[in-house]
Design a protein around this motif. Structure first.
Motif, PDB file in Angstrom:
ATOM      1  N   VAL A   7      -4.220  49.990  64.857  1.00 42.95           N
ATOM      2  CA  VAL A   7      -2.887  50.438  65.267  1.00 42.95           C
ATOM      3  C   VAL A   7      -2.067  50.746  64.018  1.00 42.95           C
ATOM      4  CG1 VAL A   7      -0.884  49.967  66.706  1.00 42.95           C
ATOM      5  CG2 VAL A   7      -3.077  48.863  67.235  1.00 42.95           C
ATOM      6  N   GLY A  13      -0.073  58.081  63.512  1.00 40.77           N
ATOM      7  CA  GLY A  13      -1.073  57.956  64.549  1.00 40.77           C
ATOM      8  C   GLY A  13      -2.345  57.338  64.009  1.00 40.77           C
ATOM      9  N   ALA A  14      -3.482  57.779  64.515  1.00 39.57           N
ATOM     10  CA  ALA A  14      -4.770  57.124  64.266  1.00 39.57           C
ATOM     11  C   ALA A  14      -5.191  57.176  62.800  1.00 39.57           C
ATOM     12  CB  ALA A  14      -5.837  57.775  65.136  1.00 39.57           C
ATOM     13  N   TRP A  15      -5.951  56.149  62.387  1.00 35.84           N
ATOM     14  CA  TRP A  15      -6.512  56.066  61.030  1.00 35.84           C
ATOM     15  C   TRP A  15      -7.938  56.584  61.068  1.00 35.84           C
ATOM     16  CZ3 TRP A  15      -5.885  50.146  59.820  1.00 35.84           C
ATOM     17  CH2 TRP A  15      -4.566  49.748  60.036  1.00 35.84           C
ATOM     18  N   ASP A  16      -8.121  57.847  61.044  1.00 36.73           N
ATOM     19  CA  ASP A  16      -9.458  58.428  61.238  1.00 36.73           C
ATOM     20  C   ASP A  16     -10.446  58.012  60.159  1.00 36.73           C
ATOM     21  OD1 ASP A  16      -8.509  59.717  63.500  1.00 36.73           O
ATOM     22  OD2 ASP A  16      -7.919  61.510  62.384  1.00 36.73           O
ATOM     23  N   ALA A  19     -11.671  54.455  60.667  1.00 38.48           N
ATOM     24  CA  ALA A  19     -12.497  54.394  61.874  1.00 38.48           C
ATOM     25  C   ALA A  19     -13.914  54.884  61.601  1.00 38.48           C
ATOM     26  CB  ALA A  19     -11.855  55.212  62.988  1.00 38.48           C
ATOM     27  N   HIS A  30     -11.592  51.768  68.243  1.00 38.64           N
ATOM     28  CA  HIS A  30     -10.640  52.468  69.098  1.00 38.64           C
ATOM     29  C   HIS A  30      -9.347  52.608  68.292  1.00 38.64           C
ATOM     30  CE1 HIS A  30     -13.470  51.504  72.321  1.00 38.64           C
ATOM     31  NE2 HIS A  30     -13.537  50.323  71.746  1.00 38.64           N
ATOM     32  N   ALA A  31      -9.051  53.819  67.860  1.00 34.47           N
ATOM     33  CA  ALA A  31      -7.843  54.080  67.088  1.00 34.47           C
ATOM     34  C   ALA A  31      -6.716  54.391  68.072  1.00 34.47           C
ATOM     35  CB  ALA A  31      -8.070  55.246  66.133  1.00 34.47           C
ATOM     36  N   LEU A  32      -5.780  53.477  68.198  1.00 29.60           N
ATOM     37  CA  LEU A  32      -4.743  53.558  69.222  1.00 29.60           C
ATOM     38  C   LEU A  32      -3.445  54.105  68.638  1.00 29.60           C
ATOM     39  CD1 LEU A  32      -3.739  52.875  72.102  1.00 29.60           C
ATOM     40  CD2 LEU A  32      -3.183  50.589  71.240  1.00 29.60           C
ATOM     41  N   THR A  33      -2.925  55.139  69.253  1.00 36.10           N
ATOM     42  CA  THR A  33      -1.607  55.662  68.903  1.00 36.10           C
ATOM     43  C   THR A  33      -0.582  55.089  69.872  1.00 36.10           C
ATOM     44  OG1 THR A  33      -2.506  57.715  68.002  1.00 36.10           O
ATOM     45  CG2 THR A  33      -0.194  57.743  68.681  1.00 36.10           C
ATOM     46  N   GLU A  58      -4.803  48.505  76.618  1.00 33.24           N
ATOM     47  CA  GLU A  58      -5.997  49.181  76.104  1.00 33.24           C
ATOM     48  C   GLU A  58      -7.187  48.227  76.104  1.00 33.24           C
ATOM     49  OE1 GLU A  58      -7.658  52.769  74.043  1.00 33.24           O
ATOM     50  OE2 GLU A  58      -6.243  52.275  75.645  1.00 33.24           O
TER      51      GLU A  58
END
Length: 229
Positions: A7, A13-16, A19, A30-33, A58
């Motif tokens: 998070v 937003g997401a930390w690609d 991940a 699961h990269a949660l925004t 989630e």
């Protein structure tokens, strides 16, 4: 292997990058925004508790077990509350250079915040990202700084609503990641929690946004945290 929920903090937003590293190590990620940010900017939260529900729901929606909840900066506030609510689904909570929730206090409690509050009022209830000069000295490239500066203004109501803790954070298995270019000493609320036998401190020699400046190093820390008993 563990189920990670990553998070991001204010504006992001997401930390690609992180991940990808964790998936390469065999974890489910699961990269949660959170509501009101990035691709969910049109879903305006009612307050900070909306973000707590985003995280807890989630976990329930995906029926996750052995969960490692990870929160950066502001996200430590809702992540800490959600971690206290998901019971035996939680394996560990990791705070990445993050604020931690204190029952009855908001994200803006405990530090000079009048300027932020005035900015939120002037910006129609939102806190915009800071100017690029504020990110100097954190190990970020110009491109990474631009990524933050151009991110979503943060819904102000989530910063001013007080936290509600269902159980003491000191009882949770937790790792706190202190980024040394953002100061060597954890904030007082964190320092108090680090006295618990269930908490550990890990340091990274980088700035406040390690998911950009050192994603591989951060992923290693998270992988090792998940392996803790």
């Amino acid at each position: 292997m563990s189920d990670f929920i990553l998070v991001a903090g204010a504006w992001l937003g997401a930390w690609d990058e992180v991940a990808v590293e964790l998936r390469g190590a065999g974890h489910d990620v699961h990269a949660l925004t959170l509501s009101g940010l990035a691709e969910r900017r049109d879903t305006r939260p009612d307050g900070q508790q909306t973000h707590v529900r985003d995280i807890a729901e989630e976990v329930e929606r995906l029926d996750l077990r052995d969960v490692v909840l990870v929160g950066h900066s502001y996200a430590g506030i809702p992540v800490g509350q959600a971690a206290a609510r998901i019971g035996d689904r939680l394996r560990r909570v990791v705070f990445v250079d993050a604020n931690v929730p204190v029952d009855g206090e908001s994200f803006l409690s405990g530090w000079p915040s009048e300027h932020v509050r005035r900015t939120i009022d002037a910006q129609g209830g939102y806190w915009p990202p800071l100017g690029p000069e504020e990110y100097a000295g954190h190990g970020l490239t110009d491109e990474q700084i631009a990524r933050i500066v151009e991110a979503t203004p943060h819904p102000g109501i989530t910063l001013t609503e007080p936290a509600v803790l269902d159980r003491p954070l000191s009882e949770l298995p937790a790792t706190y990641v202190k980024c040394l270019l953002d100061g060597h000493e954890p904030m007082p609320a964190v320092a108090a929690l680090l006295g618990s036998d269930s908490w550990e401190l890990v340091t990274l020699d980088t700035g406040h946004w390690p998911m950009f400046s050192q994603p591989s190093a951060l992923a290693r820390v998270l992988h090792e945290a998940a392996a803790r008993p």
